[in-house]
Design a protein around this motif. Structure first.
Motif, PDB file in Angstrom:
ATOM      1  N   ASN A 198      12.394   1.753  -8.653  1.00 27.99           N
ATOM      2  CA  ASN A 198      11.799   2.792  -7.803  1.00 27.99           C
ATOM      3  C   ASN A 198      10.278   2.658  -7.704  1.00 27.99           C
ATOM      4  OD1 ASN A 198      12.233   5.048  -6.089  1.00 27.99           O
ATOM      5  ND2 ASN A 198      11.531   6.442  -7.687  1.00 27.99           N
ATOM      6  N   THR A 199       9.831   1.432  -7.409  1.00 27.28           N
ATOM      7  CA  THR A 199       8.394   1.203  -7.230  1.00 27.28           C
ATOM      8  C   THR A 199       8.118   0.924  -5.751  1.00 27.28           C
ATOM      9  OG1 THR A 199       8.358  -1.223  -7.423  1.00 27.28           O
ATOM     10  CG2 THR A 199       8.407   0.055  -9.478  1.00 27.28           C
ATOM     11  N   LEU A 200       6.843   0.912  -5.399  1.00 27.06           N
ATOM     12  CA  LEU A 200       6.444   0.441  -4.069  1.00 27.06           C
ATOM     13  C   LEU A 200       6.692  -1.053  -4.003  1.00 27.06           C
ATOM     14  CD1 LEU A 200       3.028   2.327  -3.731  1.00 27.06           C
ATOM     15  CD2 LEU A 200       5.196   2.939  -2.620  1.00 27.06           C
ATOM     16  N   CYS A 201       6.832  -1.582  -2.799  1.00 28.50           N
ATOM     17  CA  CYS A 201       7.117  -3.014  -2.681  1.00 28.50           C
ATOM     18  C   CYS A 201       6.607  -3.570  -1.364  1.00 28.50           C
ATOM     19  CB  CYS A 201       8.622  -3.255  -2.788  1.00 28.50           C
ATOM     20  SG  CYS A 201       9.086  -5.009  -2.675  1.00 28.50           S
ATOM     21  N   VAL A 202       5.942  -4.723  -1.452  1.00 28.77           N
ATOM     22  CA  VAL A 202       5.555  -5.494  -0.267  1.00 28.77           C
ATOM     23  C   VAL A 202       6.307  -6.817  -0.322  1.00 28.77           C
ATOM     24  CG1 VAL A 202       3.687  -6.710   0.909  1.00 28.77           C
ATOM     25  CG2 VAL A 202       3.267  -4.450  -0.057  1.00 28.77           C
ATOM     26  N   ASP A 203       7.136  -7.073   0.681  1.00 26.44           N
ATOM     27  CA  ASP A 203       7.835  -8.349   0.766  1.00 26.44           C
ATOM     28  C   ASP A 203       6.932  -9.318   1.527  1.00 26.44           C
ATOM     29  OD1 ASP A 203       9.472 -10.507   1.059  1.00 26.44           O
ATOM     30  OD2 ASP A 203      11.190  -9.397   1.869  1.00 26.44           O
ATOM     31  N   ALA A 204       6.064  -9.988   0.776  1.00 23.86           N
ATOM     32  CA  ALA A 204       5.077 -10.874   1.398  1.00 23.86           C
ATOM     33  C   ALA A 204       5.700 -12.164   1.914  1.00 23.86           C
ATOM     34  CB  ALA A 204       3.973 -11.204   0.391  1.00 23.86           C
ATOM     35  N   CYS A 256       0.956  -0.323   2.530  1.00 24.49           N
ATOM     36  CA  CYS A 256       1.994   0.145   1.613  1.00 24.49           C
ATOM     37  C   CYS A 256       1.444   1.160   0.619  1.00 24.49           C
ATOM     38  CB  CYS A 256       2.620  -1.044   0.884  1.00 24.49           C
ATOM     39  SG  CYS A 256       4.046  -0.606  -0.145  1.00 24.49           S
ATOM     40  N   LEU A 257       0.205   0.951   0.174  1.00 28.10           N
ATOM     41  CA  LEU A 257      -0.403   1.892  -0.777  1.00 28.10           C
ATOM     42  C   LEU A 257      -0.465   3.301  -0.196  1.00 28.10           C
ATOM     43  CD1 LEU A 257      -3.400  -0.147  -2.273  1.00 28.10           C
ATOM     44  CD2 LEU A 257      -1.352   0.617  -3.491  1.00 28.10           C
ATOM     45  N   VAL A 258      -0.852   3.395   1.055  1.00 26.62           N
ATOM     46  CA  VAL A 258      -1.061   4.734   1.645  1.00 26.62           C
ATOM     47  C   VAL A 258       0.154   5.256   2.410  1.00 26.62           C
ATOM     48  CG1 VAL A 258      -3.535   4.347   1.831  1.00 26.62           C
ATOM     49  CG2 VAL A 258      -2.088   3.829   3.790  1.00 26.62           C
ATOM     50  N   GLY A 259       1.074   4.352   2.777  1.00 32.83           N
ATOM     51  CA  GLY A 259       2.209   4.816   3.576  1.00 32.83           C
ATOM     52  C   GLY A 259       3.566   4.373   3.077  1.00 32.83           C
ATOM     53  N   GLY A 260       3.585   3.637   1.968  1.00 33.23           N
ATOM     54  CA  GLY A 260       4.849   3.131   1.447  1.00 33.23           C
ATOM     55  C   GLY A 260       5.672   4.209   0.755  1.00 33.23           C
ATOM     56  N   VAL A 261       6.951   3.920   0.612  1.00 33.40           N
ATOM     57  CA  VAL A 261       7.893   4.819  -0.063  1.00 33.40           C
ATOM     58  C   VAL A 261       8.455   4.105  -1.283  1.00 33.40           C
ATOM     59  CG1 VAL A 261      10.036   6.146   0.142  1.00 33.40           C
ATOM     60  CG2 VAL A 261       8.498   5.919   2.117  1.00 33.40           C
ATOM     61  N   GLY A 299      10.795   2.631  -3.956  1.00 34.35           N
ATOM     62  CA  GLY A 299      12.183   2.217  -3.885  1.00 34.35           C
ATOM     63  C   GLY A 299      12.593   1.646  -2.549  1.00 34.35           C
ATOM     64  N   VAL A 300      11.652   1.575  -1.612  1.00 38.02           N
ATOM     65  CA  VAL A 300      11.934   1.050  -0.279  1.00 38.02           C
ATOM     66  C   VAL A 300      11.008  -0.135  -0.012  1.00 38.02           C
ATOM     67  CG1 VAL A 300      11.954   1.537   2.195  1.00 38.02           C
ATOM     68  CG2 VAL A 300      12.655   3.308   0.563  1.00 38.02           C
ATOM     69  N   VAL A 301      11.578  -1.253   0.414  1.00 40.08           N
ATOM     70  CA  VAL A 301      10.776  -2.448   0.720  1.00 40.08           C
ATOM     71  C   VAL A 301      10.041  -2.215   2.028  1.00 40.08           C
ATOM     72  CG1 VAL A 301      10.821  -4.914   1.181  1.00 40.08           C
ATOM     73  CG2 VAL A 301      12.410  -3.922  -0.481  1.00 40.08           C
ATOM     74  N   SER A 302       8.731  -2.466   2.010  1.00 40.24           N
ATOM     75  CA  SER A 302       7.919  -2.228   3.207  1.00 40.24           C
ATOM     76  C   SER A 302       8.261  -3.218   4.302  1.00 40.24           C
ATOM     77  CB  SER A 302       6.428  -2.345   2.876  1.00 40.24           C
ATOM     78  OG  SER A 302       6.103  -3.684   2.525  1.00 40.24           O
ATOM     79  N   GLY A 303       8.144  -2.759   5.549  1.00 40.69           N
ATOM     80  CA  GLY A 303       8.347  -3.644   6.687  1.00 40.69           C
ATOM     81  C   GLY A 303       7.032  -4.275   7.072  1.00 40.69           C
ATOM     82  N   ASN A 304       6.938  -4.743   8.297  1.00 41.86           N
ATOM     83  CA  ASN A 304       5.691  -5.355   8.759  1.00 41.86           C
ATOM     84  C   ASN A 304       4.898  -4.370   9.626  1.00 41.86           C
ATOM     85  OD1 ASN A 304       7.399  -5.301  10.895  1.00 41.86           O
ATOM     86  ND2 ASN A 304       7.190  -7.464  11.466  1.00 41.86           N
ATOM     87  N   ASN A 305       5.059  -3.085   9.297  1.00 43.30           N
ATOM     88  CA  ASN A 305       4.333  -2.042  10.065  1.00 43.30           C
ATOM     89  C   ASN A 305       2.945  -1.849   9.473  1.00 43.30           C
ATOM     90  OD1 ASN A 305       5.597  -1.100   7.748  1.00 43.30           O
ATOM     91  ND2 ASN A 305       5.643   1.019   8.448  1.00 43.30           N
ATOM     92  N   ILE A 306       2.030  -2.734   9.825  1.00 41.79           N
ATOM     93  CA  ILE A 306       0.666  -2.666   9.312  1.00 41.79           C
ATOM     94  C   ILE A 306      -0.095  -1.571  10.026  1.00 41.79           C
ATOM     95  CG2 ILE A 306      -1.468  -3.969   8.935  1.00 41.79           C
ATOM     96  CD1 ILE A 306       0.185  -6.509   9.051  1.00 41.79           C
ATOM     97  N   LEU A 307      -0.853  -0.786   9.278  1.00 42.92           N
ATOM     98  CA  LEU A 307      -1.659   0.279   9.867  1.00 42.92           C
ATOM     99  C   LEU A 307      -2.752  -0.318  10.751  1.00 42.92           C
ATOM    100  CD1 LEU A 307      -2.150   2.619   6.761  1.00 42.92           C
ATOM    101  CD2 LEU A 307      -0.516   2.899   8.639  1.00 42.92           C
ATOM    102  N   ASP A 308      -3.226   0.482  11.667  1.00 42.91           N
ATOM    103  CA  ASP A 308      -4.328   0.052  12.531  1.00 42.91           C
ATOM    104  C   ASP A 308      -5.653   0.174  11.788  1.00 42.91           C
ATOM    105  OD1 ASP A 308      -2.704  -0.516  14.704  1.00 42.91           O
ATOM    106  OD2 ASP A 308      -2.762   1.559  15.438  1.00 42.91           O
ATOM    107  N   PHE A 309      -6.393  -0.912  11.720  1.00 36.74           N
ATOM    108  CA  PHE A 309      -7.711  -0.918  11.087  1.00 36.74           C
ATOM    109  C   PHE A 309      -8.734  -1.364  12.128  1.00 36.74           C
ATOM    110  CE2 PHE A 309      -4.707  -1.833   7.635  1.00 36.74           C
ATOM    111  CZ  PHE A 309      -5.055  -0.852   6.710  1.00 36.74           C
ATOM    112  N   ASP A 310      -9.957  -0.879  11.976  1.00 38.47           N
ATOM    113  CA  ASP A 310     -11.027  -1.286  12.882  1.00 38.47           C
ATOM    114  C   ASP A 310     -11.396  -2.742  12.617  1.00 38.47           C
ATOM    115  OD1 ASP A 310     -11.083   1.245  13.891  1.00 38.47           O
ATOM    116  OD2 ASP A 310     -12.661   1.936  12.521  1.00 38.47           O
TER     117      ASP A 310
END
Length: 352
Positions: free
Chosen positions: A292-298, A334-339, A341-352
């Motif tokens: 049940n941790t955050l996860c980035v599938d790089a 993922c840090l600010v929007g990840g859940v 226990g759920v593997v993050s998708g490729n939904n990268i936040l918009d950055f300037d």
């Protein structure tokens, strides 16, 4: 004018009386006691008359130099007191602001390999993570304790109590340092030394711990799992590592980052079969879901593949500057929007 003349006359008479008194004091035999008393009485009468004339003429007596100096000193003391009080107020305000800033700071400890550890300048992953966190209004401090060439697993020849050279910077060894069972001085000479030492000072205040291993475990072809000796299998080592971090940093969320996509290997290992790189990535995701941790599938979700690898990789394995920036944006998203226990998708936040 008459009053001024009278005042001058009185002052002159006063001087004469005083002179006479002094001369009388110089006499050798004559007793002038009665005369002195008369002169003193006359002097007091003249002083009273002089005071009355000064009052009528509006003449104000000037303070003596001693009195002026005392008053000036008192004023300076009061001013200094006010300045000191103002300085104290200003300093208190600055200290309070610094404390507020410290409280708002997001502290992130990274335990990983060369993806984080090789570049420690403004183009490095740690610096880019701080940059993008700042953009999102969440100032962060990354304690980059990652070391190039390291693995989650320990060498099969080592054991869990005495780590040999091949395992001295493994995830198991780093968690041993985190718990205090191993002295942080073991890391002297490595770039991670100062970072880990600083992190130990704020261990209870760490908000996130990122565990990012896998490429070197794959290149060493370590077992995917090992139930008999958990620290020697990749997946079981991650499970052990997460448990150790949870105990030592109880206030932190944990993030597991899988190994990144790679297109070239310096050893004759093909990217297929049970010990393929994507299988290590898959196991890392399974551990994140199970713990049940955050996860980035790089490997699968960061956007690097066989078609664009040259755009993001500098040598087929390590990320170039563009790749590191992409990696950092995925991590921050993922840090600010990840859940958990759920593997993050490729939904990268918009950055300037």
């Amino acid at each position: 004018m008459k009053k001024l003349s009278k005042l001058a006359c009185s002052l002159g008479l006063t001087a004469v009386v005083l002179a006479g008194t002094i001369l009388a004091g110089c006499a050798e035999t004559t007793n002038y006691t009665e005369e002195i008393k008369q002169y003193q009485a006359k002097l007091e009468e003249l002083e009273a008359e002089n005071a009355e004339l000064r009052a009528q003429l509006g003449i104000v007596e000037t303070e003596t130099p001693e009195e002026t100096e005392q008053e000036t000193g008192a004023q300076e003391t009061e001013t200094q007191g006010q300045v000191s009080e103002n300085d104290q107020t200003q300093n208190s305000g600055e200290e309070a602001a610094a404390e507020d800033t410290e409280e708002d700071l997001v502290r992130i400890l990274v335990l990983g390999d060369s993806i984080w550890g090789n570049y420690r300048d403004d183009t490095g992953v740690a610096a880019r993570v701080e940059h993008y966190m700042e953009q999102l209004g969440r100032p962060a401090k990354v304690y980059n304790a990652a070391i190039g060439g390291t693995r989650a697993t320990i060498d099969p020849q080592d054991n869990e109590w005495e780590y040999g050279p091949a395992s001295e910077s493994s995830l198991g060894k780093m968690t041993s340092i985190l718990s205090g069972n191993t002295d942080v001085e073991l890391l002297q000479g490595k770039a991670a030394y100062d970072e880990m030492k600083a992190a130990l000072q704020v261990k209870d205040q760490i908000d996130y711990v990122i565990i990012a291993y896998g490429m070197n475990d794959f290149l060493s072809q370590v077992p995917i799992n090992d139930s008999d000796r958990p620290w020697t299998g990749y997946g079981t080592a991650l499970v052990k590592g997460v448990g150790e971090v949870e105990r030592e940093c109880p206030n932190a969320q944990i993030m597991i980052v899988t190994p990144t996509y790679a297109s070239y290997f310096s050893i004759p290992v093909q990217n297929m079969g049970e010990k393929a790189l994507y299988n290590y990535a898959s196991v890392a995701c399974d551990v994140a879901k199970g713990k049940n941790t955050l996860c980035v599938d790089a490997y699968n979700n960061m956007g690097i593949d066989a078609y664009n690898a040259d755009e993001y990789l500098e040598d087929g394995v390590h990320l170039n500057e563009k790749g590191r920036d992409l990696y950092a944006r995925n991590v921050v998203s993922c840090l600010v929007g990840g859940v958990k226990g759920v593997v993050s998708g490729n939904n990268i936040l918009d950055f300037d």
